[in-house]
Design an enzyme around this catalytic site. Structure first.
Site, mmCIF file in Angstrom:
data_model
loop_
_atom_site.group_PDB
_atom_site.id
_atom_site.type_symbol
_atom_site.label_atom_id
_atom_site.label_comp_id
_atom_site.label_asym_id
_atom_site.label_seq_id
_atom_site.Cartn_x
_atom_site.Cartn_y
_atom_site.Cartn_z
ATOM 1 N N ARG A 69 16.636 6.197 37.433
ATOM 2 C CA ARG A 69 16.641 5.041 36.809
ATOM 3 C C ARG A 69 15.849 4.215 37.038
ATOM 4 N NH1 ARG A 69 20.891 2.182 33.359
ATOM 5 N NH2 ARG A 69 20.819 4.035 31.850
ATOM 6 N N LYS A 89 11.982 -3.666 51.997
ATOM 7 C CA LYS A 89 10.911 -3.701 52.090
ATOM 8 C C LYS A 89 10.104 -3.413 51.891
ATOM 9 C CE LYS A 89 14.677 -2.134 55.484
ATOM 10 N NZ LYS A 89 14.699 -0.412 56.677
ATOM 11 N N ARG A 105 27.712 3.942 32.900
ATOM 12 C CA ARG A 105 27.828 4.555 32.611
ATOM 13 C C ARG A 105 27.381 6.017 32.596
ATOM 14 N NH1 ARG A 105 29.600 1.157 29.231
ATOM 15 N NH2 ARG A 105 28.085 0.783 30.057
ATOM 16 N N THR A 106 25.927 5.858 32.785
ATOM 17 C CA THR A 106 24.900 7.192 33.184
ATOM 18 C C THR A 106 24.878 7.074 34.015
ATOM 19 O OG1 THR A 106 23.171 6.130 31.252
ATOM 20 C CG2 THR A 106 22.782 7.681 32.771
ATOM 21 N N HIS A 109 15.637 7.847 27.407
ATOM 22 C CA HIS A 109 16.631 7.853 27.751
ATOM 23 C C HIS A 109 17.165 9.122 27.529
ATOM 24 C CE1 HIS A 109 20.768 7.226 29.812
ATOM 25 N NE2 HIS A 109 20.901 5.881 29.556
HETATM 26 N N1 CP Z 1 24.534 3.823 28.288
HETATM 27 C C1 CP Z 1 23.872 3.146 29.151
HETATM 28 O O1 CP Z 1 22.699 3.910 29.874
HETATM 29 O O2 CP Z 1 24.629 2.592 30.414
HETATM 30 P P1 CP Z 1 24.792 1.972 30.935
HETATM 31 O O3 CP Z 1 23.522 0.881 31.430
HETATM 32 O O4 CP Z 1 25.960 1.503 31.582
HETATM 33 O O5 CP Z 1 24.121 2.876 32.211
#
Ligand code: CP
Length: 313
Positions: free
Chosen positions: A111, A90, A61-62, A139
């Protein structure tokens, strides 16, 4: 007269703790505008701009909603979704990887499994960094999406009773959501196994601003909640598989639980879900987690537009 720039222009988005209520409301209002905007006008917001994404952990999703959001405002994206195909393999450092991405793009979404990674990246990057999930810490773009969903689905945030269920120790969406909710007048119920309660340092901070009660028993609160926010037990963050096995499947939202909920309550989940919400719940009117995922595209488009454009939308 010098015109004031919008507060988000050229700024990093690292933590919800950097937001106050007016900043949230600014993003919500920008999101409303983006949703209603003429598509040609909307594509001007990101024209000629590039999102660079660096995902050191899996995501559906993100990452996809960031890419969809950038396309929605007329920009493009490039990035690394699988670090094993990058020069990280590497031995290249996070600092150099971020440095490179900030040369090739106008805004960087990161991320990473380490707490503090986004703050560190922001110090290195020449371009604004958006935290797309940092360790167990935060998040923030998920919390913005969550609050926006609550506002759209319940027509308000103040005055609601919100239950957060599941892995409250390792779930980073939980921390960002709680810090965000502490700007509003809400009652919070935290429901988790004893070993997955909110971390002690954070509960101290959150309790100063939020009215909350903790329990291990979902039945204690389920019939009084307006929002039931379910989270996945974060298997990948347990130092010991045996500890995970003790708590897996602790809470399962099935039709039996939905029948105990208020008729106008909603169920949210940042997703992915594993087995904590059964598929039969998807067709109930309370299930709003897929709508929540869709709102994420628009809230991220609003954030990108605000960061990339000097003036308010
Ligand atoms: N909600 C969320 O962060 O989903 P993903 O890990 O799929 O990005």
């Amino acid at each position: 007269m010098i015109e004031r720039l919008n507060d988000f222009y050229d700024q990093d988005i690292i933590s919800v703790k950097d937001f106050d209520k007016s900043k949230f409301e600014k993003v919500f209002s920008a999101t409303d505008k983006i949703m209603k905007m003429d598509p040609n006008e909307r594509r001007e917001l990101g024209r000629g701009k590039t999102l660079g994404y660096l995902f050191f952990e899996p995501s559906t999703r993100t990452r996809l909603s960031f890419q969809a959001a950038m396309a929605l405002i007329g920009g493009s994206s490039l990035g690394i979704a699988d670090v094993s195909s990058s020069s990280t393999k590497k031995g290249e450092s996070l600092a150099d990887t971020v440095r490179m991405m900030s040369i090739y793009s106008d805004v960087v979404a990161l991320r990473h499994p380490l707490d503090g990674s986004s703050r560190f990246a922001a110090e290195i990057s020449q371009k604004p960094v958006l935290n797309a999930g940092s360790g167990t810490e935060e998040h923030p773009t998920q919390a913005i999406q969550d609050l926006y969903t609550i506002k759209k689905e319940k027509n308000k945030i103040d005055g609601l009773k919100i239950g957060i269920i599941g892995d409250l120790k390792y779930g980073r969406t939980v921390y960002s959501l709680l810090y965000a909710l502490s700007n509003y007048d809400v009652d919070v119920r935290l429901i988790s196994p004893e070993s997955l309660k909110i971390r002690a340092d954070s509960i101290y901070e959150i309790q100063k601003k939020l009215s909350l009660k903790e329990s291990t028993n979902l039945d204690e609160f389920i019939d009084e909640l307006d929002v039931v926010y379910v989270t996945r037990i974060q298997k990948e963050r347990f130092p010991d598989e045996e500890e995970y096995q003790k708590v897996r499947g602790s809470y399962k939202i099935g039709l039996d639980i939905v029948s105990k909920m208020k008729d106008n309550s909603i169920i949210l989940h940042p997703l992915p879900r594993i087995d904590e919400i059964s598929a039969e719940v998807d067709s109930t009117k309370q299930a709003r987690y897929f709508a929540q995922a869709e709102y994420g595209k628009f809230t991220r488009a609003a954030l990108l537009a605000l960061v990339l454009n000097e003036h308010d939308l």
